[in-house]
Design a protein around this motif. Sequence first.
Motif, PDB file in Angstrom:
ATOM      1  N   ASP A 163      30.673  33.901  36.791  1.00  0.00           N
ATOM      2  CA  ASP A 163      29.942  34.864  37.616  1.00  0.00           C
ATOM      3  C   ASP A 163      29.825  36.171  36.823  1.00  0.00           C
ATOM      4  N   PRO A 164      28.629  36.736  36.739  1.00  0.00           N
ATOM      5  CA  PRO A 164      28.454  37.940  35.900  1.00  0.00           C
ATOM      6  C   PRO A 164      29.314  39.131  36.339  1.00  0.00           C
ATOM      7  N   LYS A 209      28.238  39.496  47.712  1.00  0.00           N
ATOM      8  CA  LYS A 209      28.578  38.397  48.618  1.00  0.00           C
ATOM      9  C   LYS A 209      28.761  37.073  47.892  1.00  0.00           C
ATOM     10  N   GLU A 210      27.894  36.782  46.934  1.00  0.00           N
ATOM     11  CA  GLU A 210      27.986  35.512  46.209  1.00  0.00           C
ATOM     12  C   GLU A 210      29.257  35.466  45.359  1.00  0.00           C
ATOM     13  N   THR A 211      29.593  36.567  44.727  1.00  0.00           N
ATOM     14  CA  THR A 211      30.819  36.640  43.927  1.00  0.00           C
ATOM     15  C   THR A 211      32.035  36.452  44.824  1.00  0.00           C
ATOM     16  N   GLN A 212      32.035  37.113  45.971  1.00  0.00           N
ATOM     17  CA  GLN A 212      33.157  36.978  46.898  1.00  0.00           C
ATOM     18  C   GLN A 212      33.275  35.559  47.437  1.00  0.00           C
ATOM     19  N   TYR A 237      34.038  47.666  42.002  1.00  0.00           N
ATOM     20  CA  TYR A 237      33.207  47.867  43.181  1.00  0.00           C
ATOM     21  C   TYR A 237      32.115  46.799  43.268  1.00  0.00           C
ATOM     22  N   LYS A 238      31.426  46.576  42.142  1.00  0.00           N
ATOM     23  CA  LYS A 238      30.355  45.570  42.137  1.00  0.00           C
ATOM     24  C   LYS A 238      30.893  44.189  42.493  1.00  0.00           C
TER      25      LYS A 238
END
Length: 145
Positions: free
Chosen positions: A87-88, A41-44, A35-36
Motif C-alpha cells: 500500500d503506498p 479508508k483503503e489503507t485502514q 496522518y495519511k
Amino acid sequence: MLATIERIELLENAESLAKMVLESDIAEQYQICLYKMQHNKETQRKIKQFVGLKELYEEVQRFGKYHPDYKKVMMQIREYKREMDLDPFVAEFKVAENELQDLLDQISRLVGNSVSEHIKVPSGNPFFDNGHGSGCGTGGSCGCG
C-alpha cells in the motif's frame, strides 16, 4: 537530589534538542505520512484485515503444521501482509519512520560518545552497533566491543 544550575542547563539543552527534532523536516514528514496512513479508508481496511488474520495466525502457530488450517492461514497471512506492505501510504510511512529512527540513533550515538566512546548506545541499526559502544556493556574491557 538537589537542582543545580548545571542540571537545569542540561535539562534545558535536552528540551531544546527534543524541540529541534520535533520541528525537523524528518519529523514533519513522519507526521504527514502517519496522518495519511491513518486517514485513508483503503489503507485502514488492509491493516485491519491483516491484524484480524494475525490473531488466527498466532493460534495456528501454537499447533504448527498439525493445525487443520495451517497451510490456508500461512498463505493468507503472507498475502495480506504483502497487500498491506505494498500500500503506498504504508510504504511511505515506513520510509519516514526509518528516517526518523535513523536520526534518533545518530543523536543517541553523539550524546553517548560525548560522554565516553565506551558508552553502550542501543539502536536497531547495525551500522551504529559496530565498534565501541556495542558488546557486553563492560565498557569494552572484555574486547567484545
